[in-house]
Design a protein around this motif. Structure first.
Motif, PDB file in Angstrom:
ATOM      1  N   LEU A 163       0.847  -1.198   0.000  1.00 55.65           N
ATOM      2  CA  LEU A 163       0.000   0.000   0.000  1.00 55.65           C
ATOM      3  C   LEU A 163       0.878   1.242   0.000  1.00 55.65           C
ATOM      4  CD1 LEU A 163       0.026   1.408   3.053  1.00 55.65           C
ATOM      5  CD2 LEU A 163      -1.556  -0.422   3.574  1.00 55.65           C
ATOM      6  N   HIS A 166       0.053   8.663   1.440  1.00 52.70           N
ATOM      7  CA  HIS A 166       0.226   9.979   0.841  1.00 52.70           C
ATOM      8  C   HIS A 166       1.085  10.871   1.738  1.00 52.70           C
ATOM      9  CE1 HIS A 166      -1.023  13.913  -0.834  1.00 52.70           C
ATOM     10  NE2 HIS A 166      -1.361  13.229  -1.911  1.00 52.70           N
ATOM     11  N   SER A 181      -4.505  -1.069   0.517  1.00 53.03           N
ATOM     12  CA  SER A 181      -5.378   0.092   0.675  1.00 53.03           C
ATOM     13  C   SER A 181      -4.694   1.345   0.123  1.00 53.03           C
ATOM     14  CB  SER A 181      -5.724   0.308   2.149  1.00 53.03           C
ATOM     15  OG  SER A 181      -6.446  -0.789   2.660  1.00 53.03           O
ATOM     16  N   ARG A 182      -5.501   2.364  -0.155  1.00 48.27           N
ATOM     17  CA  ARG A 182      -4.965   3.670  -0.560  1.00 48.27           C
ATOM     18  C   ARG A 182      -5.163   4.630   0.603  1.00 48.27           C
ATOM     19  NH1 ARG A 182      -7.398   8.116  -3.363  1.00 48.27           N
ATOM     20  NH2 ARG A 182      -9.207   6.844  -3.854  1.00 48.27           N
ATOM     21  N   ASP A 184      -4.796   8.112   1.797  1.00 55.36           N
ATOM     22  CA  ASP A 184      -4.550   9.484   1.355  1.00 55.36           C
ATOM     23  C   ASP A 184      -4.974  10.524   2.383  1.00 55.36           C
ATOM     24  OD1 ASP A 184      -7.270   9.132   1.143  1.00 55.36           O
ATOM     25  OD2 ASP A 184      -7.448  10.024  -0.852  1.00 55.36           O
ATOM     26  N   ASN A 196     -10.024   0.952  -1.107  1.00 59.12           N
ATOM     27  CA  ASN A 196      -9.617   1.939  -2.102  1.00 59.12           C
ATOM     28  C   ASN A 196     -10.878   2.493  -2.760  1.00 59.12           C
ATOM     29  OD1 ASN A 196      -8.491   3.515  -4.086  1.00 59.12           O
ATOM     30  ND2 ASN A 196      -7.331   1.858  -5.049  1.00 59.12           N
ATOM     31  N   SER A 198      -9.985   4.173   1.026  1.00 59.65           N
ATOM     32  CA  SER A 198      -9.947   3.553   2.348  1.00 59.65           C
ATOM     33  C   SER A 198     -11.060   4.099   3.230  1.00 59.65           C
ATOM     34  CB  SER A 198      -8.585   3.783   3.010  1.00 59.65           C
ATOM     35  OG  SER A 198      -8.261   5.156   3.035  1.00 59.65           O
TER      36      SER A 198
END
Length: 276
Positions: A163, A166, A181-182, A184, A196, A198
């Motif tokens: 993952l 950011h 997962s993202r 950010d 994603n 999240s």
């Protein structure tokens, strides 16, 4: 490379003869250095740390005691930041960390700034720690995780594999992030987060148990979770209600984290909840 007259080197059994070590490096006599490792200028390494084959460490970098750094890790090189202009920034790593194969830890961007890793952390293979990141204590980061610049991970967080996080994002203490997962936005403490995009899915009950929270403390956090993620309140309304709950150190910590996450030009607000 450090050179000694034949028979005069007390480190012969600990430093492999193919290792390349700058004369200004400060290495405790108990440090083991494997074949073809490269240790540069302004590097300081504490007692009983193990440097495996093909590791590269450049300075200014300070590494504490009882760390295990596995083959082909690269620590202390300049940041991957176009703003970097050659400043003598630093990497600082504490004690008892395990840094697995091909991990990269970059120096900070500006002079006297630090990329910092605390104590007793596990960074699995291919983790990238970018400039100005802070990793506190007892953090587990699984394979192939990429931390962008200025990421801050609080103690006892668990980061699932593959993952990305950011830049300027903060991961709260005892949070658990699901793999792939993202991430950010700021990840609230004590929560399980995945997806994603999240979303906060539940309390990290297993992590809280391992951290030694009492049943009463977990009960307060359950109330906070229902207010934040299972009510019809807006985030602002939920934070106001959270401030009115009984004075518990964990719910108050969660409140402060979320309040900070909603302020400042670098903040995008916390990861929202899920209806699942």
């Amino acid at each position: 490379m450090l050179t000694y007259p034949k028979g005069d080197n007390p480190l012969t059994k600990l430093i492999h003869p193919t290792a390349v070590i700058h004369p200004n490096a400060q290495i405790d006599p108990t440090v083991e250095v494997g074949p073809y490792a490269v240790i540069g200028d302004r590097v300081k390494i504490g007692a009983k740390t193990t440097i495996s084959p093909h590791v590269v460490i450049e300075g200014p970098t300070e590494i504490g005691k009882n760390n295990r750094i596995f083959p082909s890790a690269v620590i202390g090189l300049e940041p991957q930041d176009l703003k970097y202009k050659g400043a003598p920034s630093k990497v600082k790593i504490g004690d008892g960390n395990t840094i697995r194969e091909f991990v990269t830890v970059n120096r900070a961007t500006e002079a006297d700034e630090v990329t910092e890793i605390g104590n007793n952390n596990l960074l699995m293979a291919y983790v990238h720690v970018a400039h100005n990141c802070v990793i506190e204590d007892h953090v587990i980061i699984a394979n192939a995780v990429a931390l962008a610049g200025h990421v801050h991970i609080e103690s006892r967080a668990v980061i699932g594999g593959v993952l990305g996080i950011h830049q300027f994002v903060r991961i709260g203490r005892n949070a658990m992030l699901g793999g792939m997962s993202r991430i950010d936005r700021d990840a609230p403490p004590f929560m399980m987060i995945e997806g994603n995009p999240s979303r906060v899915r539940s309390l990290n009950l297993l992590g809280l148990k391992r951290a030694g929270l009492t049943t009463e403390d977990v009960g307060y956090l359950k109330k906070a979770f229902r207010l934040l993620y299972r009510s019809d309140l807006t985030l602002k309304q939920a934070l106001d209600e959270l401030g009115n709950l009984e004075n518990n150190q964990y719910t108050q910590y969660l409140l402060r984290f979320l309040q900070l996450s909603t302020t400042g030009e670098k903040r995008r607000g916390p990861i929202p909840g899920s209806n699942v």
